[in-house]
Write an enzyme that holds these catalytic residues in place. Sequence first.
Site, PDB file in Angstrom:
ATOM      1  N   ASP A  93       8.746  53.858  87.250  1.00 37.91           N
ATOM      2  CA  ASP A  93       9.269  53.523  87.558  1.00 37.91           C
ATOM      3  C   ASP A  93       8.217  52.715  88.951  1.00 37.91           C
ATOM      4  O   ASP A  93       6.644  53.692  88.764  1.00 37.91           O
ATOM      5  CB  ASP A  93      10.360  53.790  88.768  1.00 37.91           C
ATOM      6  CG  ASP A  93       9.430  55.224  89.977  1.00 37.91           C
ATOM      7  OD1 ASP A  93       7.850  55.210  89.640  1.00 37.91           O
ATOM      8  OD2 ASP A  93      10.834  55.969  90.611  1.00 37.91           O
ATOM      9  N   SER A  94       8.384  51.346  89.783  1.00 39.46           N
ATOM     10  CA  SER A  94       7.443  50.792  90.596  1.00 39.46           C
ATOM     11  C   SER A  94       7.269  52.112  91.399  1.00 39.46           C
ATOM     12  O   SER A  94       6.120  51.437  92.072  1.00 39.46           O
ATOM     13  CB  SER A  94       7.449  49.676  90.749  1.00 39.46           C
ATOM     14  OG  SER A  94       8.473  49.637  91.699  1.00 39.46           O
ATOM     15  N   GLY A  95       7.561  52.664  92.364  1.00 41.43           N
ATOM     16  CA  GLY A  95       7.067  53.213  93.042  1.00 41.43           C
ATOM     17  C   GLY A  95       7.593  52.715  94.413  1.00 41.43           C
ATOM     18  O   GLY A  95       8.141  53.370  95.411  1.00 41.43           O
ATOM     19  N   GLY A  96       8.441  51.513  94.052  1.00 44.24           N
ATOM     20  CA  GLY A  96       9.022  51.135  95.624  1.00 44.24           C
ATOM     21  C   GLY A  96      10.373  51.699  96.173  1.00 44.24           C
ATOM     22  O   GLY A  96       9.959  51.887  97.477  1.00 44.24           O
ATOM     23  N   PHE A  97      11.065  52.179  95.617  1.00 47.08           N
ATOM     24  CA  PHE A  97      12.559  52.542  95.793  1.00 47.08           C
ATOM     25  C   PHE A  97      11.796  53.671  96.229  1.00 47.08           C
ATOM     26  O   PHE A  97      12.077  53.836  97.770  1.00 47.08           O
ATOM     27  CB  PHE A  97      13.261  53.157  95.282  1.00 47.08           C
ATOM     28  CG  PHE A  97      14.651  53.525  95.260  1.00 47.08           C
ATOM     29  CD1 PHE A  97      15.726  53.252  95.769  1.00 47.08           C
ATOM     30  CD2 PHE A  97      14.854  54.994  94.714  1.00 47.08           C
ATOM     31  CE1 PHE A  97      15.819  53.018  96.247  1.00 47.08           C
ATOM     32  CE2 PHE A  97      15.547  55.338  95.174  1.00 47.08           C
ATOM     33  CZ  PHE A  97      16.872  54.565  95.861  1.00 47.08           C
ATOM     34  N   ASP A 147       9.390  45.620  92.976  1.00 47.40           N
ATOM     35  CA  ASP A 147      10.243  44.868  94.309  1.00 47.40           C
ATOM     36  C   ASP A 147      10.934  45.946  95.637  1.00 47.40           C
ATOM     37  O   ASP A 147      10.077  47.490  95.616  1.00 47.40           O
ATOM     38  CB  ASP A 147      12.318  45.521  93.132  1.00 47.40           C
ATOM     39  CG  ASP A 147      11.977  46.854  93.290  1.00 47.40           C
ATOM     40  OD1 ASP A 147      11.601  47.773  92.868  1.00 47.40           O
ATOM     41  OD2 ASP A 147      13.326  46.906  92.618  1.00 47.40           O
ATOM     42  N   GLN A 190      17.487  42.146  92.030  1.00 50.34           N
ATOM     43  CA  GLN A 190      18.378  42.349  92.781  1.00 50.34           C
ATOM     44  C   GLN A 190      19.398  41.788  93.726  1.00 50.34           C
ATOM     45  O   GLN A 190      19.813  40.598  93.248  1.00 50.34           O
ATOM     46  CB  GLN A 190      16.728  42.680  94.373  1.00 50.34           C
ATOM     47  CG  GLN A 190      16.031  43.668  93.851  1.00 50.34           C
ATOM     48  CD  GLN A 190      17.074  44.912  93.937  1.00 50.34           C
ATOM     49  OE1 GLN A 190      17.392  45.422  94.577  1.00 50.34           O
ATOM     50  NE2 GLN A 190      15.626  46.547  93.442  1.00 50.34           N
ATOM     51  N   GLY A 217      19.030  47.924  93.227  1.00 51.14           N
ATOM     52  CA  GLY A 217      19.625  47.616  94.039  1.00 51.14           C
ATOM     53  C   GLY A 217      21.190  48.624  93.801  1.00 51.14           C
ATOM     54  O   GLY A 217      21.982  48.071  94.582  1.00 51.14           O
ATOM     55  N   ASP A 267      19.091  55.937  83.875  1.00 48.30           N
ATOM     56  CA  ASP A 267      17.737  57.148  84.541  1.00 48.30           C
ATOM     57  C   ASP A 267      18.956  57.930  85.471  1.00 48.30           C
ATOM     58  O   ASP A 267      19.226  56.929  86.710  1.00 48.30           O
ATOM     59  CB  ASP A 267      17.131  56.639  84.764  1.00 48.30           C
ATOM     60  CG  ASP A 267      17.352  56.391  86.039  1.00 48.30           C
ATOM     61  OD1 ASP A 267      17.198  55.560  86.199  1.00 48.30           O
ATOM     62  OD2 ASP A 267      17.151  57.045  86.515  1.00 48.30           O
ATOM     63  N   CYS A 305      30.104  73.505  73.100  1.00 48.31           N
ATOM     64  CA  CYS A 305      29.002  73.068  73.617  1.00 48.31           C
ATOM     65  C   CYS A 305      27.886  73.576  72.439  1.00 48.31           C
ATOM     66  O   CYS A 305      27.948  75.151  72.412  1.00 48.31           O
ATOM     67  CB  CYS A 305      28.653  72.787  74.870  1.00 48.31           C
ATOM     68  SG  CYS A 305      27.115  72.425  75.329  1.00 48.31           S
ATOM     69  N   CYS A 307      24.072  73.618  72.779  1.00 48.20           N
ATOM     70  CA  CYS A 307      23.651  73.971  73.777  1.00 48.20           C
ATOM     71  C   CYS A 307      22.448  75.283  73.565  1.00 48.20           C
ATOM     72  O   CYS A 307      24.033  76.677  73.831  1.00 48.20           O
ATOM     73  CB  CYS A 307      23.081  73.850  74.456  1.00 48.20           C
ATOM     74  SG  CYS A 307      24.098  74.269  76.383  1.00 48.20           S
ATOM     75  N   CYS A 310      25.485  77.954  75.964  1.00 48.14           N
ATOM     76  CA  CYS A 310      26.698  77.908  75.671  1.00 48.14           C
ATOM     77  C   CYS A 310      26.989  79.475  74.663  1.00 48.14           C
ATOM     78  O   CYS A 310      27.893  79.300  74.207  1.00 48.14           O
ATOM     79  CB  CYS A 310      27.623  76.493  75.419  1.00 48.14           C
ATOM     80  SG  CYS A 310      27.428  75.647  76.941  1.00 48.14           S
ATOM     81  N   HIS A 336      21.916  72.937  79.654  1.00 52.51           N
ATOM     82  CA  HIS A 336      23.526  72.058  79.477  1.00 52.51           C
ATOM     83  C   HIS A 336      23.484  70.820  79.794  1.00 52.51           C
ATOM     84  O   HIS A 336      24.107  70.189  79.007  1.00 52.51           O
ATOM     85  CB  HIS A 336      24.270  73.185  79.750  1.00 52.51           C
ATOM     86  CG  HIS A 336      25.301  72.999  79.640  1.00 52.51           C
ATOM     87  ND1 HIS A 336      26.041  72.944  78.722  1.00 52.51           N
ATOM     88  CD2 HIS A 336      26.490  71.934  80.370  1.00 52.51           C
ATOM     89  CE1 HIS A 336      27.162  72.006  78.857  1.00 52.51           C
ATOM     90  NE2 HIS A 336      27.519  71.575  79.971  1.00 52.51           N
TER      91      HIS A 336
HETATM   92 ZN   LIG Z   1      25.946  73.962  76.591  1.00 49.34          ZN
END
Ligand SMILES: [Zn+2]
Length: 376
Positions: A93-97, A147, A190, A217, A267, A305, A307, A310, A336
């Site tokens: 990211d740009s750091g702005g947020f 931004d 935005q 935004g 993300d 699941c 993973c 689990c 998980h």
């Molecule tokens: Zn799992």
Amino acid sequence: MATGFGFQVAASDGRARTGVITTPRGKIRTPAFMPVGTAGTVKAMLPESVAATGADILLGNTYHLMLRPGAERIARLGGLHRFMNWTRPILTDSGGFQVMSLSDLRKLTEDGVTFRSHVDGSRHFLSPETSMEIQRNLGSDIVMCFDECPALPATGAVVAKSMALSMRWAQRSREAFGDRPGHALFGIMQGGVNLALREESAAALTAIGFDGYAIGGLAVGEGQEAMFGVLDHAPGFLPADRPRYLMGVGKPDDIVGAVERGIDMMDCVLPSRSGRTGQAWTPRGQVNIKNARHQDDPRPLDENCSCPCCTGYSRAYLHHVLRAREIIASMLLTWHNLHYYQHLMQGLRDAIAAGQLAGFVADFHTKRAAGDIAPV
Ligand SMILES: [Zn+2]
């Protein structure tokens, strides 16, 4: 589009699409969910474990890395991929947020933002030019424009003024980024929940020309209904042949709704952060493993699941290690949750490719509505 960077849509179903972003560091299957590696680590996970969950790309935070350990130091140590031992693509990211949300004593001018570090109080300056330089030092594959995102609640006039500034900064970001084969630069739309401003922002960005386009935004407290209201239209303002990235989203049902509306990338810290506080996500919704109902439960979080959490551990064990504040609780629950998120993305990609997204989404909501398994 930048040399060595590409995006191909393989199939669509309604407004949703599935495809592949190609980069010199590997392919990113879309729709893609990017785990967040804030300070050079996805907390509680080894990088190879993050890859094993199915993540093709992760997100790094410019704000955190510039303050500690510093982008120039990371560059001297071979770049962020080498530094954190992650070989696949990285988006920064740009750091702005985060300047807006985390730092003290911000001073915003046309030129950029002066602020004090939340780590040690030192003074720093971020602008389109310095953000591009920091992201270049980090070696990011997908670089985000610098931004401004106004703090909410904000009036329409404030949102309009902020959007216009972000578009001027997008132009400066484009110029400062230059021509870097194999590295992509994304613009950020935005305009808050105002569709006219969103359309104006998209037109400004498209005129400048970017390798991909983010919708910024949103997911800042406006609520899901308002967010979907924007997403019903905003992706259509952007070029169809470029990836569309919805920043900071979200909960599983936000993700499904965004994908239905034509989003290709997302993300969120949620699966990793909530794993550290005992919140697990399953097809049956959210499970609070801290709850006493789990203390004698020999069953896994989710019996379907695959993973390591689990397949190897009971709810009773997870409850115990969380209560005892053992590090393995964060490790297992984060694994998980990231696995569940990537499994959901694979399900969405397969459903879109098969032209069966509506059925997949209906099933997703039915399972969640049924709620968690009954206590033992
Ligand atoms: Zn799992």
